[in-house]
Design an enzyme around this catalytic site. Structure first.
Site, PDB file in Angstrom:
ATOM      1  CD  GLN A 341      -2.493   7.169 -10.067  1.00 48.85           C
ATOM      2  OE1 GLN A 341      -2.605   7.564 -11.229  1.00 48.85           O
ATOM      3  NE2 GLN A 341      -3.509   7.144  -9.219  1.00 48.85           N
ATOM      4  CD  GLN A 344       3.418   5.070  -4.202  1.00 47.71           C
ATOM      5  OE1 GLN A 344       4.483   5.206  -4.795  1.00 47.71           O
ATOM      6  NE2 GLN A 344       3.323   5.084  -2.884  1.00 47.71           N
ATOM      7  CD  GLU A 345      -3.114   2.965  -6.595  1.00 48.50           C
ATOM      8  OE1 GLU A 345      -3.450   1.939  -5.972  1.00 48.50           O
ATOM      9  OE2 GLU A 345      -3.466   4.108  -6.251  1.00 48.50           O
ATOM     10  CB  SER A 346      -0.368  -2.709  -9.220  1.00 49.68           C
ATOM     11  OG  SER A 346       0.093  -2.112 -10.429  1.00 49.68           O
ATOM     12  CE1 TYR A 474      -1.319   5.964  -4.505  1.00 49.09           C
ATOM     13  CE2 TYR A 474      -2.051   8.198  -4.998  1.00 49.09           C
ATOM     14  CZ  TYR A 474      -1.986   6.857  -5.337  1.00 49.09           C
ATOM     15  OH  TYR A 474      -2.584   6.407  -6.482  1.00 49.09           O
TER      16      TYR A 474
END
Length: 491
Positions: A341, A344-346, A474
């Site tokens: 995750q 995926q975010e940054s 996502y």
């Protein structure tokens, strides 16, 4: 010959092999392993399973056999990469299929696993030979290469006179007579060395290394001086030589060979589909960009190998592994899932900023940061701690969901698009006789449906329109990456 006759022949061969040994003759474990490996190969050739394109399409999944290597499939800074991997993803997307990757540790046994049904396709670039043509069907070539001898120059070669270096090296294949060369037993390199021995009228001593060893690993042992010589395809050998300048790869020992993927001989439609796709894809610039990235860009290769976050070297994903492991305990999650995750975010960039104003490793919005007490969103420790506390809150919103996996997926979707939209999708699912406690194929379908007026204007929907494709993708991408992390990274 009928399949049952082939099977009978196989049984007879086993019986003959077992009974035709004198009582006094002792058999070593190595000989036993070789014998049964040969019989396994014969069985795989005679009785491949029946499965072709129609069944694959029905399943919606292509089972693929590949192996770890610095060109085929690996993890680098949290990202799944590799020449084979990228081509497979492109093919699967074009064919609307999922890829079910199976990692084969014993490269020498790939055709056995293929024919017995562990996979439908071997996606590992293999030299096409006449001997192998009897076992499998090869696709159109992905590229061509030739085999070279890999040998080590003297230590501190760069400070030596060129004559000293020249005298220490072999310069012609004929000089291999009487020398020991280390290769895998069922590799095309092994076959070539046998043929070369016949052609030259002298014996090359072949040292058979375990089938679990990749070509790159064997080359590294030569560079370290633990093995004297090996043979490799030129594109791989030259790539490794760019990282180990002490290696010499100048002696060519084969003609040019086609390098391709392989299918079972009784899967002609699958073969045809792959070939049609390959012919078209190789006309596009993207194919050559991908090839050059893994086989020509030596600077990037050296950068990967030198990185602490290269899966073939270390059991690390990023420099934030320890922080993520600690925070994952709050959620009782596998830390590799949380790491997926974060990527995926940054992409592990603590200074990443989205178009909407979210920032930091966990891409926290300003208002959310204020509510969570996160003073500096760019501080990795604060961002991870704040993001995990928010996830814990979201998990609590779904405490009535009995299945832990589905609860996690609902929480992740809420992290992406907001709890209100996911709750709307749950209510819509209930109205349409779907399971509101199940994200997969139920709530995720309704989050997609909230893009359309007839759904976001429904009386059960309280938060209106959302671009459902984003949370849908996502969650899927986080779990897809997590599966790769589980393959590469130990707990």
């Amino acid at each position: 010959m009928k399949p049952y006759l082939l099977f009978a022949l196989f049984i007879a061969l086993i019986a003959y092999s077992s009974c035709n040994q004198a009582p006094s003759q002792k058999t070593t474990s190595e000989e036993i392993n070789k014998k049964y490996k040969h019989l396994d190969s014969l069985r795989a050739r005679l009785t491949p399973i029946e499965k072709d394109w129609e069944e694959i399409i029905k399943d919606g999944k292509l089972k693929v056999l590949t192996t770890y290597s610095g060109t085929s499939y690996f993890l680098y800074k949290g990202r799944t990469m590799g020449f084979e991997f990228e081509l497979l993803k492109k093919f699967a997307d074009d064919m609307k299929l999922e890829i079910d990757l199976h990692i084969i540790k014993d490269i020498d046994s790939m055709f056995i696993y293929l024919n017995r049904g562990d996979g439908d396709l071997v996606a590992h670039t293999i030299a096409q030979t006449r001997k192998r043509n009897n076992l499998v069907s090869f696709t159109k070539p992905l590229f061509s290469s030739h085999q070279v001898l890999v040998q080590k120059m003297p230590e501190k070669w760069y400070a030596l006179h060129w004559k000293v270096i020249e005298d220490s090296l072999l310069h012609d294949p004929i000089e291999l007579i009487g020398k020991k060369v280390s290769v895998r037993a069922n590799s095309s390199y092994h076959d070539r060395l046998l043929n070369l021995s016949d052609e030259m009228g002298g014996k090359i001593i072949i040292d058979e290394v375990p089938g679990e060893m990749t070509t790159e690993e064997i080359i590294e042992l030569v560079a370290e001086g633990k093995l004297k010589y090996t043979v490799a395809d030129n594109n791989i050998a030259s790539l490794l030589a760019s990282y180990y300048p002490i290696l010499n790869t100048e002696i060519k020992i084969s003609t040019t060979q086609n390098m391709a993927w392989a299918t079972r001989k009784n899967s002609p439609v699958l073969l045809s589909k792959i070939n049609e796709w390959l012919i078209q894809y190789k006309k596009e610039t993207d194919y050559y960009v991908t090839y050059n990235k893994y086989y020509k860009n030596k600077k990037d290769f050296r950068k990967r190998v030198n990185s602490d976050f290269y899966s073939l070297k270390n059991n690390q994903i990023s420099k934030y592994d320890d922080l993520v492991k600690k925070e994952a305990e709050q959620l009782n999650w596998d830390w590799r899932l949380l790491m997926s995750q974060v990527y995926q975010e940054s992409r592990f960039d603590p200074h990443a900023v989205s178009w909407a104003g979210a920032s930091g490793l966990m891409q926290i919005m300003p208002l959310t940061a204020k509510e969570l007490g996160v003073k500096n969103r760019n501080d990795p420790k604060q961002s991870l701690n704040g993001g995990v506390r928010y996830l814990k809150y979201l998990m609590g919103q779904f405490e009535d969901v009995p299945d832990t996996l589905q609860r996690i997926k609902l929480a992740l979707a809420s992290y992406n698009c907001g709890y209100g939209h996911v709750a709307d999708a749950q209510r819509l699912a209930l109205k349409k006789h779907l399971d509101p406690y199940k994200w997969d194929e139920n709530v995720e379908e309704m989050i997609l449906a909230l893009r359309y007026p007839k759904n976001y204007n429904d009386e059960s929907v309280k938060h209106g329109y959302t671009s459902g494709l984003e949370p849908y993708t996502y969650v899927r991408q986080i779990f897809e990456r997590y599966e790769h992390y589980k393959v590469f990274i130990r707990e």
